[in-house]
Design an enzyme around this catalytic site. Structure first.
Site, short mmCIF file in Angstrom:
data_model
loop_
_atom_site.label_atom_id
_atom_site.label_comp_id
_atom_site.label_asym_id
_atom_site.label_seq_id
_atom_site.Cartn_x
_atom_site.Cartn_y
_atom_site.Cartn_z
N ASN A 156 0.64 -1.16 0.05
CA ASN A 156 -0.03 -0.07 0.03
C ASN A 156 0.86 1.32 0.04
OD1 ASN A 156 0.75 -0.66 2.60
ND2 ASN A 156 -0.99 0.53 3.52
N GLU A 254 5.23 -3.97 11.84
CA GLU A 254 4.36 -2.91 11.76
C GLU A 254 2.95 -3.45 11.21
OE1 GLU A 254 4.79 -0.11 13.22
OE2 GLU A 254 6.77 0.01 13.56
N CYS A 288 -2.83 1.63 6.82
CA CYS A 288 -2.98 0.82 8.18
C CYS A 288 -3.42 1.75 9.35
CB CYS A 288 -1.60 0.39 8.64
SG CYS A 288 -0.06 1.85 8.49
N GLU A 460 9.34 2.41 14.47
CA GLU A 460 10.26 2.61 13.29
C GLU A 460 10.35 4.25 13.31
OE1 GLU A 460 7.73 1.94 9.19
OE2 GLU A 460 8.57 0.19 10.12
#
Ligand code: NAD
Length: 479
Positions: A156, A254, A288, A460
């Site tokens: 994505n 993630e 997300c 991150e």
């Protein structure tokens, strides 16, 4: 390979060489807008993964000795070349994964920032001096790269994830094996071409294209992989976590989300509405951190629903190269089925479809649901499409409780003028990220980005990756 109608033939990039899959197999990549052929790519095998890890391991011996200036120069050169290849990258984001041009440009610009921020890390790989109880002892920590980093990226936001994670790993002296989503291999191959042109040493960055479900375990379970960074679904993340645990391989995960937005009665709807639309419908909800749950205090509820329906009815669904287009196609048949199932399940169980719910080709109209109850799939599961639910709440406290009633914990947002409630939410939201008077969709190169619970492990971003992708070593000198 320029020209959108060309048949692209993508190869692995291993040890500085462009190579076919061992055995020569390929797979097709389809344009999600109309399922037309976009490219075919080398279908990586376990053997290809082993070769890539071996190349990365061999390169690490010399790459870890490179100077900050060298790594900084390579990364800044990557950014420079990216700018000259903007059209290739943006076209790829449009045709390979169906990004509307405004999302593709956003991703391109963000990607440049990621690379430049990573370049700034090269001079900051620091330890510290430590007082010692032993007389005459000089004691210090030095920070060292881990070795081979496996980077696994989703479809994505392939450019944002690639630029951030690959550049951060390289900046601190690691070498990389990258397995991109089978739905977005071309973007990564373009990036590899840029890395090669920038002069990054051979073997420092390696790409294997292929099916993650077939060769992923060969990568994450490889004994010479020293760190795994995975972005993708919670199910696959859980599986990778188990493999990493077995080998004691450190990792960041993630994963998915079901991010809530609370709107209190004192919020200014004129300001909230465009941000609400952005936080859910950018890239048609394939984010997300998209806000798939809105909790609106009752005095604003009806007005919010009415205005939201009006806004989403106007979101562009035209040509992906038209800057007014917002709604993207859903990436794959599997994903389209999932979105349809979630909407139909909600409809069948009594939800009201306030807007959308229908399909135009592979694009689902932006869909707003009300009267959503706990037994509906859409209430708790990630849809990963342009579908969001709006719930009335009677108080901030009810909004907070409902926002936290989820297994996920990625992003969250609250709109209010009440500083006490806003900060209370920031402290008590179970999400890894919280935005006050801003949308759940927000990312910057240097922030600690990540989630809790089913949304992942670790963070991150430049500082977080510096911590995660290096190890401290304690060194003493007896004077
Ligand atoms: P996915 O889990 O299906 O695939 C992600 C990647 O994992 C792909 O490259 C795939 O090939 C690979 N993979 C599959 N099986 C594997 C295995 N056994 N070992 C190693 N790799 C394997 O996810 P997707 O559909 O590409 O992406 C959507 C998901 O990603 C959503 O759930 C979304 O929320 C999440 N996501 C999270 C973030 C974040 O930062 N938290 C960002 C973007 C997307």
């Amino acid at each position: 390979m320029d020209g959108r109608t060309d048949i692209r033939s993508l190869r692995h990039y291993i040890g500085g060489q462009w190579v076919d899959a061992s055995g020569g197999a390929t797979f097709d990549v389809l344009n999600p807008l109309d399922d037309s052929h976009y490219a075919h790519a080398a279908k990586g095998t376990a053997d290809d993964v082993r070769k890539a890890v071996s190349a990365a391991k061999e390169a690490f011996t010399s790459y870890k000795e490179t100077t900050p200036t060298e790594r900084e120069r390579w990364l800044l050169r990557v950014a420079e070349i990216m700018e000259t290849r903007q059209k290739d990258l943006v076209d790829c984001l449009i045709d390979e994964i169906g990004s509307p041009v405004q999302k593709a440009m956003f991703e391109f610009t963000k990607g440049l920032t990621m690379i430049r921020a990573a370049a700034g890390m090269c001079r900051n790989v620091r330890g510290e001096t430590i007082p010692s109880d032993r007389p005459g002892t000089f004691s210090m920590s030095i920070r060292e790269p881990l070795g081979v980093v496996a980077v696994i990226t989703p479809f994505n936001v392939p450019l944002i994830k690639t630029t951030r994670l690959v550049a951060n790993a390289l900046a601190v002296g690691n070498t990389v094996v990258h397995l991109p989503s089978e739905m977005a291999p071309h973007l990564t191959v373009l990036f590899a071409e840029i890395v090669a042109e920038a002069g990054v040493p051979e073997g420092a960055y390696n790409v294997v294209t292929g099916m993650g479900a077939e060769i992923g375990d060969d990568l994450t379970g490889h004994k010479d992989v020293d760190f795994v960074t995975f972005t993708g679904s919670t199910v696959v993340g859980q599986h990778i976590n188990e493999i990493c645990a077995k080998n004691k391989t450190p990792n960041t995960l993630e994963l998915g989300g079901k991010s809530p937005t609370i709107i209190l009665a004192d919020a200014d709807l004129d300001k909230v509405m465009p941000l609400a639309a952005r936080s859910m419908f950018m890239f048609a909800g394939q984010a997300c951190i998209a806000s798939s749950r809105f909790y609106v205090e009752r005095p604003l509820y009806d007005e919010f629903v009415k205005r939201f329906a009006m806004i989403v009815g106007k979101l562009g669904m035209g040509d992906l190269r038209d800057p007014n287009t917002v709604i993207a196609p859903a990436i794959s048949p599997r994903q389209r089925d999932r979105i349809k199932t979630h909407i139909e399940d909600a409809r069948a169980k009594g939800a009201t479809i306030v807007a959308g719910g229908e399909w135009v080709g592979n694009r689902c109209q932006p869909t707003l649901l009300t009267d959503v109850s706990d037994d509906m799939t859409v209430c708790r599961a990630e849809t990963f499409g342009p579908v969001t639910s709006i719930y009335p709440v009677d108080s901030y406290e009810e909004g907070l409780a409902k926002a936290n009633d989820t297994e996920y914990g990625l992003s969250s947002a609250i709109f209010t003028k009440d500083i006490d409630k806003a900060f209370h939410f920031a402290r008590n939201s179970n999400a890894g990220m919280c935005h006050i008077n801003g949308p759940t969709i927000h990312d910057e190169a240097h922030v600690p980005f990540g989630g809790n619970g089913e949304s992942g492990v670790g963070r991150e971003g430049t500082d977080a990756d510096m911590e995660a992708m290096t190890e401290l070593k304690w060194v003493t000198v007896q004077l």
